[in-house]
Structures are given as structure tokens and as C-alpha cells.
Design a protein around this motif. Structure first.
Motif, PDB file in Angstrom:
ATOM      1  N   LEU A  84       3.696  42.964 -30.393  1.00 25.77           N
ATOM      2  CA  LEU A  84       2.844  42.003 -31.011  1.00 25.77           C
ATOM      3  C   LEU A  84       1.421  41.734 -30.489  1.00 25.77           C
ATOM      4  O   LEU A  84       1.280  41.648 -29.330  1.00 25.77           O
ATOM      5  CB  LEU A  84       3.722  40.632 -30.619  1.00 25.77           C
ATOM      6  CG  LEU A  84       5.271  40.610 -31.238  1.00 25.77           C
ATOM      7  CD1 LEU A  84       6.072  39.394 -30.894  1.00 25.77           C
ATOM      8  CD2 LEU A  84       5.411  41.136 -32.626  1.00 25.77           C
ATOM      9  N   GLN A 144       8.831  36.408 -30.485  1.00 26.34           N
ATOM     10  CA  GLN A 144       9.314  37.430 -31.463  1.00 26.34           C
ATOM     11  C   GLN A 144       9.849  36.603 -32.760  1.00 26.34           C
ATOM     12  O   GLN A 144       9.576  37.114 -33.754  1.00 26.34           O
ATOM     13  CB  GLN A 144      10.718  38.189 -30.818  1.00 26.34           C
ATOM     14  CG  GLN A 144      10.972  39.345 -31.643  1.00 26.34           C
ATOM     15  CD  GLN A 144      10.508  40.745 -31.339  1.00 26.34           C
ATOM     16  OE1 GLN A 144       9.156  40.685 -30.730  1.00 26.34           O
ATOM     17  NE2 GLN A 144      11.256  41.766 -31.548  1.00 26.34           N
ATOM     18  N   PRO A 164      13.014  44.491 -34.028  1.00 20.75           N
ATOM     19  CA  PRO A 164      12.981  43.042 -34.158  1.00 20.75           C
ATOM     20  C   PRO A 164      13.759  42.353 -32.841  1.00 20.75           C
ATOM     21  O   PRO A 164      13.786  41.174 -32.654  1.00 20.75           O
ATOM     22  CB  PRO A 164      13.219  42.594 -35.346  1.00 20.75           C
ATOM     23  CG  PRO A 164      14.194  43.668 -35.759  1.00 20.75           C
ATOM     24  CD  PRO A 164      13.768  45.111 -35.077  1.00 20.75           C
TER      25      PRO A 164
END
Length: 254
Positions: A84, A144, A164
Motif C-alpha cells: 500500500l 488494509q 487483500p
């Protein structure tokens, strides 16, 4: 349809992904499995236009990916990378709000619908109580979920996710997968996700694509994948299937 033809990606003189042909239905829930280095993230980065192939072509709805403008592509495809990016200074609500930019732009008029979609996305990912917190200061799992909320707010019909569930605790892993399946079943949104957990994939996916050493090893249903010799060959380790009260066997390392 997402179509890949004669795909080859090379690094340092060696081929890391080679796919003669692969079609992915953008309305189904597809999980990509495989050992580390099998080419899973490379494949997803190709689909998300983060990486061009060295050879071959990729199309969405019979149109080459390269022909889509960035904004038009974002309206069709939402992507969550494995790593990320930093979003210094942004609160969770501001991060999730970014999901609406493909539709409103920087100068577009924001509507009540946008606020409702942002709020709903934060509720769906159990992150609404962190709306005013700085996103970069959250725990890995909370960050997340904040990013996944942004993807939900984006309202793209196809969602691509690279691992994920990797930073989530067990409860949030199953909650996220259940949410993705609900989006797929009830809203018709396509899901393509990379997972490491065979049992999680088998429980929620319609279709599983497994890669091994950069090539297609398996493409079929979870029921077809749940075969001890097949799983053992995929991961190069002895895997057994144990009966489970839910009906579908559970894969375990022997």
C-alpha cells in the motif's frame, strides 16, 4: 471479458510469466493461487495496467487496455496492490473519498450519493470508527480495510486485489471474503483476488486459477482443485484433504 493472449513477461533474461491464452469473466469471483514467485502479482499487475507485457496483448471487452484513458479505466477497474502506498496527512474518510474521483474529478460537484457511498464503504469494511484518524497511523489490518473501503467507494464493476487478507486477523479475513462474495452475488461486481489460503479460496471463489513457475497449472472450480495429488504438485509439498462438517474437505499439510 478480460482476455490475455501470448503473454510473456521477462526479468533479467528469464521469463517470469508465460500465458498463451487466459480469459477471465469480469462478473465472476476468481482467486489466483500459487507459491511465492509463481507470477501471481505479475499477472494482477498486468490486468491493472501497472505493468506492460514484454510480448502479447490484453483486452477488456474486446478493447486493448492501453486504449482506455486513466479515468475511464478507473471507472471500470479498481485495484488494490500488495504494497500500500503512503498517504501522509490523509484521514481514513479522505482516503476513502479518493475512490469517488474517477466519477467527480477534482473540480466536479460532489453529491449526496458520494457521501452515502463513502459512508457505506466504511461501514462495510468495519472502519467507520476510524474515519477521522490518519490512515498512515493505523495498524496494518486497519489500513488494509481503509484501502478496501476506497475501492468499494469507487464503484467499479471489477475489483482486483493482491493479497487483500494478508494483514487481517482471522475474523476480518472471513468478513472481507464474505463481503466480496456478497458484492459479486448481489451487485454483480467481478472479483479477481490473489490469496495464499487454499481453504479460504475454495470456500468463496467460483473459479480458481493456479500458477506454478510462471505458467498456468490449474484453471477450474474449487471442487476440482481440492485433490490431494493436484495440490501437492502445485505447492511441492504433501497436502492431504480432511473431511469437514461443512461438506467441503479441508486441505492440510501432511
Amino acid at each position: 471479458m478480460l482476455s490475455l493472449r501470448d503473454i510473456r513477461v521477462c526479468r533479467d533474461g528469464r521469463t517470469i510469466l508465460a500465458l498463451p491464452a487466459l480469459d477471465l469473466d469480469p462478473h465472476r469471483f476468481t482467486v489466483i493461487l500459487g507459491h511465492n514467485g509463481s507470477g501471481k502479482s505479475t499477472l494482477l499487475n498486468l490486468l491493472a495496467r501497472q505493468l506492460p507485457p514484454d510480448h502479447g496483448h490484453i483486452s477488456l471487452d474486446d478493447r486493448p487496455l492501453a486504449e482506455y484513458s486513466s479515468r475511464d479505466f478507473a471507472r471500470r477497474v479498481a485495484f488494490l496492490p500488495q504494497r500500500l502506498p503512503e498517504v501522509a496527512g490523509l484521514t481514513v474518510a479522505e482516503l476513502v473519498r479518493l475512490g469517488r474521483y474517477p466519477w467527480r474529478g477534482l473540480l466536479g460537484r460532489w453529491q449526496a450519493e458520494d457521501a452515502a457511498l463513502i459512508a457505506q464503504a466504511m461501514r462495510d469494511t468495519d472502519i467507520a470508527h476510524h474515519a477521522g484518524h490518519l490512515a498512515d497511523l493505523l495498524s496494518g489490518g486497519e489500513r488494509q480495510r481503509a484501502w478496501i473501503a476506497m475501492l468499494l467507494a469507487q464503484q467499479s464493476p471489477l475489483i482486483l486485489l493482491d493479497e487483500p487478507t494478508s494483514a487481517l486477523d482471522l475474523a476480518h479475513q472471513y468478513e472481507l471474503m464474505a463481503l466480496l462474495r456478497t458484492l459479486n452475488r448481489e451487485q454483480g461486481r467481478g472479483i479477481v483476488a490473489i490469496l495464499h489460503d487454499v481453504n479460504l479460496a475454495a470456500r468463496y471463489a467460483d473459479r480458481i486459477v493456479a500458477l506454478k513457475r510462471g505458467e498456468l497449472f490449474f484453471d477450474g472450480t474449487p471442487e476440482q482443485l481440492l485433490d490431494s495429488p493436484r495440490l501437492s504438485a502445485l505447492y511441492d509439498i504433501d497436502i492431504r484433504l480432511l473431511p469437514h462438517a461443512g461438506g467441503r474437505p479441508v486441505a492440510v499439510v501432511a
